[in-house]
Write a protein that holds these residues in place. Structure first.
Motif, mmCIF file in Angstrom:
data_model
loop_
_atom_site.group_PDB
_atom_site.id
_atom_site.type_symbol
_atom_site.label_atom_id
_atom_site.label_comp_id
_atom_site.label_asym_id
_atom_site.label_seq_id
_atom_site.Cartn_x
_atom_site.Cartn_y
_atom_site.Cartn_z
ATOM 1 N N ILE A 272 0.823 -1.210 0.000
ATOM 2 C CA ILE A 272 0.000 0.000 0.000
ATOM 3 C C ILE A 272 0.858 1.261 0.000
ATOM 4 C CG2 ILE A 272 -1.693 1.327 1.336
ATOM 5 C CD1 ILE A 272 -2.727 -1.329 2.441
ATOM 6 N N ALA A 273 1.895 1.272 0.842
ATOM 7 C CA ALA A 273 2.735 2.459 1.032
ATOM 8 C C ALA A 273 4.200 2.043 0.969
ATOM 9 C CB ALA A 273 2.419 3.115 2.375
ATOM 10 N N HIS B 58 6.979 3.682 0.330
ATOM 11 C CA HIS B 58 8.033 4.604 0.784
ATOM 12 C C HIS B 58 8.212 4.410 2.291
ATOM 13 C CE1 HIS B 58 10.081 8.677 -0.165
ATOM 14 N NE2 HIS B 58 10.711 8.046 0.801
ATOM 15 N N LEU C 271 3.619 9.238 3.436
ATOM 16 C CA LEU C 271 2.327 9.105 2.769
ATOM 17 C C LEU C 271 1.954 10.363 1.990
ATOM 18 C CD1 LEU C 271 0.369 7.543 5.791
ATOM 19 C CD2 LEU C 271 1.648 6.335 4.001
ATOM 20 N N GLN D 190 2.377 11.591 -0.922
ATOM 21 C CA GLN D 190 1.925 11.555 -2.312
ATOM 22 C C GLN D 190 0.682 10.686 -2.529
ATOM 23 O OE1 GLN D 190 3.321 13.676 -4.452
ATOM 24 N NE2 GLN D 190 4.551 14.300 -2.692
ATOM 25 N N HIS D 191 0.138 10.112 -1.450
ATOM 26 C CA HIS D 191 -1.033 9.261 -1.612
ATOM 27 C C HIS D 191 -2.289 10.109 -1.753
ATOM 28 C CE1 HIS D 191 0.555 5.139 -0.803
ATOM 29 N NE2 HIS D 191 1.566 5.857 -0.353
ATOM 30 N N GLU E 55 -5.467 9.254 -1.094
ATOM 31 C CA GLU E 55 -6.518 9.011 -0.106
ATOM 32 C C GLU E 55 -6.406 9.968 1.073
ATOM 33 O OE1 GLU E 55 -5.265 4.785 -1.487
ATOM 34 O OE2 GLU E 55 -4.305 6.717 -1.095
ATOM 35 N N THR F 279 -6.241 10.869 5.027
ATOM 36 C CA THR F 279 -5.324 10.271 6.011
ATOM 37 C C THR F 279 -5.970 9.146 6.797
ATOM 38 O OG1 THR F 279 -4.147 12.371 6.191
ATOM 39 C CG2 THR F 279 -3.829 10.778 7.969
ATOM 40 N N LEU G 298 -6.513 5.976 4.670
ATOM 41 C CA LEU G 298 -5.232 5.336 4.383
ATOM 42 C C LEU G 298 -4.722 4.568 5.600
ATOM 43 C CD1 LEU G 298 -3.056 4.970 2.255
ATOM 44 C CD2 LEU G 298 -2.071 7.168 2.955
#
Length: 388
Positions: free
Chosen positions: A120-121, A123, A136, A138-139, A141, A143, A146
């Motif tokens: 999912i993440a 980085h 997070l 650049q995601h 969704e 907070t 996510l």
């Protein structure tokens, strides 16, 4: 950077809840809700009766130099925490279940949860067997969604819960992940620094250790809010310029460190400063026991982090504050406490022990990925001596 593409930083700190103990509860579900302490040797393995019933060792009557590796929240409620001596823990919680450490199992579940999060993440900054940082920013969704998705992925992969703190930086997220444990999500947004972080004790900040905490307390600074209000010149007089500036930044929630996706350690070390300077002969028993414990702790550190090493070093600081180091490179890598102890003992023979000892440390470098032979990983530590 084009403002259209600039996004506010969202850094998460994910911490597995009572990780070792939670893994053991997957194996022994009958221990749910009971105080459990992890840190025993192989003798604390449960006994299985012919009908399949398991009999578990208790802390009551424990005698030895063992140290608590971790404990369940039920045991923590009784005052038992990691790094506590096992004999003290036995006084506080005699009926607590005692289980041996199983690093092989913990590493397996560590890989599972990190793989689930990375899907999912990706980085991610690996901070050890049970915690990670995530960028997070650049995601797309929101907070909370996510964070829930990450927690669900961890649970589906492992059956274990985790707690997540999310804020603009690593400092605040590390603190936040502890605020709503277990199985919590804590988001630090505008106004939350003053409302949720400032009332906390200064010791909640990663980097303010017991000595700095005591010095701040002596100056009347107990909470992060009081630290934020402290005069810069007072902090500089107590700690010097660089640490004082760091404390001021900490109190204001300032931390510019990036999430680092890869970092190879150069060495791993363990050391202890004695409450009083120890005499080489008169305090031989204490020195030997401490030397043994440092080697055993170093073995545990290597196992948790997945490394072996070739160069063993020793560090002594004498009562005149003179510091001496020696090292020895082995023919091949090791992660064994016994091998580390023997090599460090050889280094020790090259030091003239003509003063009382203030500090003792053991170090391993020349690291490479590896875990060492299984028989070394799982067997109970042998009794070691400073003078072998």
């Amino acid at each position: 950077m084009d403002s259209e593409h600039a996004r506010p930083r969202r850094i998460a700190h994910l911490d597995m809840d009572a990780f070792y103990a939670s893994v053991e509860r997957l194996r022994y579900p009958e221990l749910k809700g009971l105080p459990v302490v992890i840190g025993g040797g192989s003798a604390s393995q449960p006994t299985v009766l012919p009908d399949g019933t398991r009999l578990f060792s208790r802390l009551q009557g424990y005698v030895g130099r063992g140290v608590v590796t971790t404990s369940t929240y039920e045991a923590r409620a009784l005052g038992v925490f990691s790094a506590m001596g096992m004999m003290k823990a036995a006084q506080l919680a005699p009926e607590a279940i005692l289980l041996p450490v199983d690093f092989k199992a913990y590493r397996y579940y560590s890989r599972l949860f990190k793989s689930a999060v990375a899907s999912i993440a990706p980085h991610m900054e690996d901070r050890g067997i049970d915690e990670i940082y995530l960028d997070l920013s650049q995601h797309p969704e929101d907070t909370l969604t996510l964070a829930r998705n990450i927690k669900q992925a961890v649970f589906q992969a492992t059956g274990l819960s985790c707690s997540i703190g999310i804020s603009p930086n690593k400092l605040l997220s590390k603190i936040a992940s502890e605020l709503d444990k277990p199985d919590g999500i804590t988001i630090i947004g505008p106004g939350d620094l003053e409302a949720r972080i400032w009332p906390l004790p200064v010791g909640k900040v990663n980097g303010i250790g017991p000595k700095a905490n005591a010095r701040l307390a002596a100056a009347g600074i107990h909470t992060i809010a009081e630290l934020a209000a402290a005069a810069p010149e007072l902090l500089q007089s107590l700690f010097g310029l660089s640490y004082a500036q760091w404390l001021l930044n900490v109190a204001q929630g300032v931390d510019h460190r990036p999430v680092v996706t890869y970092s190879e350690p150069k060495s791993i070390s363990r050391e202890t400063t004695f409450e009083r300077d120890l005499h080489v002969q008169h305090d031989k028993k204490v020195l030997s026991a401490q030397f043994s414990q440092l080697c055993e702790q170093l073995e545990g550190d290597l196992l948790r982090k997945g490394y072996v090493g070739r160069t063993i070093g020793i560090k002594l600081r004498f009562d005149d504050f003179r510091t001496v180091t020696r090292d020895l490179t082995l023919p091949g890598p090791t992660g064994s406490a016994q091998v580390i102890h023997h090599a460090a003992g050889q280094c020790l023979k090259r030091i003239e022990l003509n003063h009382r000892i203030r500090l003792l440390g053991v170090r391993i470098s020349g690291l490479q990925p590896g875990t060492g032979p299984e028989d070394e990983t799982n067997r109970a530590p042998e009794q070691l001596s400073l003078y072998d």
